[in-house]
Design an enzyme around this catalytic site. Structure first.
Site, PDB file in Angstrom:
ATOM      1  N   GLU A   1      39.393  32.884  44.725  1.00 44.27           N
ATOM      2  CA  GLU A   1      39.279  34.370  44.951  1.00 44.27           C
ATOM      3  C   GLU A   1      37.750  34.739  44.869  1.00 44.27           C
ATOM      4  O   GLU A   1      37.247  35.596  45.745  1.00 44.27           O
ATOM      5  CB  GLU A   1      40.063  35.099  43.926  1.00 44.27           C
ATOM      6  CG  GLU A   1      41.680  34.638  44.153  1.00 44.27           C
ATOM      7  CD  GLU A   1      42.072  35.256  45.705  1.00 44.27           C
ATOM      8  OE1 GLU A   1      41.508  35.984  46.031  1.00 44.27           O
ATOM      9  OE2 GLU A   1      43.084  34.623  45.818  1.00 44.27           O
TER      10      GLU A   1
ATOM     11  N   HIS B   1      42.567  36.017  40.245  1.00 45.69           N
ATOM     12  CA  HIS B   1      41.832  36.949  40.707  1.00 45.69           C
ATOM     13  C   HIS B   1      41.146  37.644  39.178  1.00 45.69           C
ATOM     14  O   HIS B   1      41.890  37.629  38.052  1.00 45.69           O
ATOM     15  CB  HIS B   1      42.458  38.091  41.040  1.00 45.69           C
ATOM     16  CG  HIS B   1      43.355  37.885  42.254  1.00 45.69           C
ATOM     17  ND1 HIS B   1      44.309  37.341  42.389  1.00 45.69           N
ATOM     18  CD2 HIS B   1      42.979  38.065  43.772  1.00 45.69           C
ATOM     19  CE1 HIS B   1      45.123  37.351  43.709  1.00 45.69           C
ATOM     20  NE2 HIS B   1      44.064  37.641  44.282  1.00 45.69           N
TER      21      HIS B   1
ATOM     22  N   HIS C   1      38.987  32.572  52.958  1.00 48.59           N
ATOM     23  CA  HIS C   1      39.916  31.657  52.274  1.00 48.59           C
ATOM     24  C   HIS C   1      40.291  30.581  53.208  1.00 48.59           C
ATOM     25  O   HIS C   1      40.601  29.582  52.199  1.00 48.59           O
ATOM     26  CB  HIS C   1      41.335  32.629  52.023  1.00 48.59           C
ATOM     27  CG  HIS C   1      41.475  33.268  50.684  1.00 48.59           C
ATOM     28  ND1 HIS C   1      40.822  32.345  49.473  1.00 48.59           N
ATOM     29  CD2 HIS C   1      41.898  34.503  50.173  1.00 48.59           C
ATOM     30  CE1 HIS C   1      41.270  33.272  48.692  1.00 48.59           C
ATOM     31  NE2 HIS C   1      41.749  34.461  49.080  1.00 48.59           N
TER      32      HIS C   1
ATOM     33  N   ARG D   1      35.291  41.583  39.660  1.00 48.38           N
ATOM     34  CA  ARG D   1      34.983  41.306  41.404  1.00 48.38           C
ATOM     35  C   ARG D   1      33.890  41.871  41.834  1.00 48.38           C
ATOM     36  O   ARG D   1      33.045  41.434  42.801  1.00 48.38           O
ATOM     37  CB  ARG D   1      36.409  41.764  41.965  1.00 48.38           C
ATOM     38  CG  ARG D   1      37.445  40.712  41.669  1.00 48.38           C
ATOM     39  CD  ARG D   1      38.772  41.101  42.026  1.00 48.38           C
ATOM     40  NE  ARG D   1      38.853  40.535  43.402  1.00 48.38           N
ATOM     41  CZ  ARG D   1      39.803  40.260  44.455  1.00 48.38           C
ATOM     42  NH1 ARG D   1      41.329  40.857  44.006  1.00 48.38           N
ATOM     43  NH2 ARG D   1      39.741  39.886  45.716  1.00 48.38           N
TER      44      ARG D   1
ATOM     45  N   ASP E   1      35.974  36.644  48.097  1.00 52.54           N
ATOM     46  CA  ASP E   1      35.227  37.886  47.785  1.00 52.54           C
ATOM     47  C   ASP E   1      33.723  37.793  48.130  1.00 52.54           C
ATOM     48  O   ASP E   1      33.262  38.717  49.189  1.00 52.54           O
ATOM     49  CB  ASP E   1      35.075  38.192  46.101  1.00 52.54           C
ATOM     50  CG  ASP E   1      36.537  38.676  45.821  1.00 52.54           C
ATOM     51  OD1 ASP E   1      37.188  39.027  46.624  1.00 52.54           O
ATOM     52  OD2 ASP E   1      36.790  38.836  44.581  1.00 52.54           O
TER      53      ASP E   1
ATOM     54  N   HIS F   1      37.394  38.531  53.374  1.00 51.30           N
ATOM     55  CA  HIS F   1      37.968  37.710  52.415  1.00 51.30           C
ATOM     56  C   HIS F   1      39.148  36.793  52.737  1.00 51.30           C
ATOM     57  O   HIS F   1      39.021  35.691  52.522  1.00 51.30           O
ATOM     58  CB  HIS F   1      38.217  38.829  51.206  1.00 51.30           C
ATOM     59  CG  HIS F   1      39.070  38.120  49.950  1.00 51.30           C
ATOM     60  ND1 HIS F   1      38.676  38.046  48.725  1.00 51.30           N
ATOM     61  CD2 HIS F   1      40.466  37.640  49.898  1.00 51.30           C
ATOM     62  CE1 HIS F   1      39.776  37.504  47.959  1.00 51.30           C
ATOM     63  NE2 HIS F   1      40.668  37.180  48.876  1.00 51.30           N
TER      64      HIS F   1
END
Length: 506
Positions: free
Chosen positions: A401, A467, A343, A473, A405, A339
């Site tokens: 995010e 998030h 980014h 998620r 993920d 993750h």
């Protein structure tokens, strides 16, 4: 209303001051609550470089009351206690259109208020922030009176009411003297026992990402080349810095700082002053590409300006790490590492080059293709709702995010396959013999997002957090995973294997 003597102000003056403070607070709260990001297209609110003169001209055009030389005077005042001189001809601001819009609203209001009102509000803001750090008697009185006021109004949302003096103290010590705390709690065996395993996991994840980049068709050759260079250049700060246990290193870190165990408030002021000066002074210094968080933080970060991921020692604990089998470690902490790595190439990270410079390093065509591909994620997450809560997930606000993920899970899964190829299959976990290693990987991934939140917390998260709620998620990421659908033999067009196109960029 200014009273420089030791006399107690009259009740009418106190009430007038309270009214002024409450009016400004209400206006600023209302402005913040009602100022929303533009929904427009899927393109990003680009940060641009604006000179002092340009920003001053824009201010003069958008704020009703003249504010001559406002920006050079304001910024210069911030650096008065340093050896840094601001040059309005060479220095500039990095700012977005959205930030400018908010700024005009704030400046227009502040410039229209009497200067004494603004000064009063600023003093109150300082008092409000510091009051929990004064004497125990005063703190108890303030918290009690605040509780009575908010209980009578049917609300318990005021920050001061919910703040804990002990937790505030811990937070402040960890924030401003985090490396001293890290020194006290760090496990000296980490460097030789855990760190090598984590380095190997990150290496596997990096290789998985590089292999994926080499295989993609939507990126032109030149952009692919420099994307691979950035991934190779990305640093990893794991556990705690090597200098932490070197003799005298901690003393040098806090050199000049005076701490007295009987003067808590003075200690805090001294630390904040030193911390602020060090931060401002760093403007002219080369970027050291070093740790951006302390070892005691239970989280991980991608520092865009350093092109580095920070994985503090505190996160390497059950139930995120040391789970007995590598399949569980790769599914949990591995997905988190993936993750953070991803980014660096999400809708924000892709704007920083391999050294953390904010420049365009992708071709225009690749940027256009990337932004078109992100629409899949925005549309997907826009359609998620939570039971008994109005509204839906904001696909655009949570885009970065969500990209991290999805990419993180993909890279961690591929990295684990690489681990199996080198080391062979692992033994079965007792009690879970019926599950394959692939299934255990995804079970471990889902478990790290288990949480219990109140309905109020979920509402706030849905509205303001970048998030998604943790349940989303998990579902959102796994619905995009062909490997998950295959591992659990999910029928086509079932909940976890929907018929729609599966979104993937990384």
């Amino acid at each position: 209303m200014r009273n420089t003597s030791q006399e107690v102000a009259e009740e009418k003056d106190l009430q007038k001051a309270a009214d002024i403070i409450n009016n400004i607070t209400a206006y600023m709260d209302n402005l913040q609550e009602n100022f929303t990001l533009p929904e427009g297209d899927y393109g990003e609110d680009e940060t641009r470089r604006i000179s002092f003169q340009k920003l001053q001209n824009l201010t003069d055009s958008n704020v009703r009351k003249p504010m001559p030389d406002f920006w050079i005077n304001y910024i210069s005042s911030l650096f008065e206690t340093t050896n840094v001189t601001i040059d309005p001809h060479s220095d500039a601001f990095l700012i977005t259109e959205t930030e400018l819009g908010y700024l005009w609203n704030v400046l227009d209001y502040v410039s229209s208020e009497p200067q004494m009102h603004i000064e009063l509000y600023m003093w109150w803001s300082a008092v409000y922030a510091m009051i929990i750090n004064t004497s125990s008697d005063l703190t108890s009185y303030i918290v009690k009176q605040t509780a009575i006021f908010y209980a009578s109004s049917g609300s318990e949302d005021d920050p001061l009411y919910t703040r804990s003096r002990s937790l505030d103290c811990c937070d402040l010590v960890n924030k401003y003297m985090g490396w001293a705390v890290s020194y006290a709690v760090a496990d000296k065996t980490f460097a030789n026992k855990t760190k090598p395993k984590v380095e190997k996991m990150i290496s596997d994840i990096k290789v998985a990402f590089i292999d994926h980049v080499r295989s993609i068709k939507w990126m032109d050759a030149d952009t692919k080349k420099i994307t691979l260079e950035k991934s190779e250049e990305m640093l990893s700060f794991i556990g705690y810095p090597d200098w932490l246990f070197q003799e005298g290193a901690l003393d040098r870190k806090y050199w000049g700082l005076e701490i007295n165990e009987t003067t808590y408030l003075s200690n805090m002021v001294s630390i904040i002053m030193q911390y602020s000066i060090e931060t401002l002074t760093s403007l002219r210094l080369p970027n050291p590409r070093d740790w951006s968080t302390e070892a005691t933080v239970v989280n991980a970060y991608n520092s865009f300006q350093d092109n580095a991921i920070n994985i503090p020692m505190a996160i390497f604990n059950f139930s995120l790490y040391d789970l007995g089998l590598e399949v569980l470690n790769y599914g949990s902490i591995g997905a988190i590492l993936g993750h953070e790595f991803t980014h660096g190439f999400d809708n924000a990270g892709r704007k920083m080059d391999k050294y953390g410079n904010y420049i365009q390093w992708w071709s225009n065509k690749t940027i256009e293709t990337f932004e078109e591909m992100t629409k899949c994620f925005v549309n997907q997450y826009d359609n998620y709702t939570l039971k008994d809560i109005a509204g839906h997930v904001k696909g655009k606000m949570t885009l970065g995010e969500n990209l991290a993920d999805n990419g993180g899970l993909n890279q961690a899964y591929t990295a684990y396959q690489r681990y199996i190829q080198k080391n062979g299959d692992e033994p079965k976990l007792p009690g879970f013999e019926q599950y394959s290693s692939d299934q255990m990987f995804f079970i471990a991934y889902g478990s790290i997002w288990c949480e219990t939140l109140s309905m109020e917390d979920l509402k706030v998260q849905l509205e303001h957090d970048e998030h998604c709620p943790n349940s989303v998620r998990v579902v959102g990421t796994l619905q995009n995973s062909l490997n998950f659908a295959k591992a659990f033999q999910c029928p086509k067009n079932s909940k976890m294997n929907p018929e729609r196109k599966k979104c993937r960029i990384w």
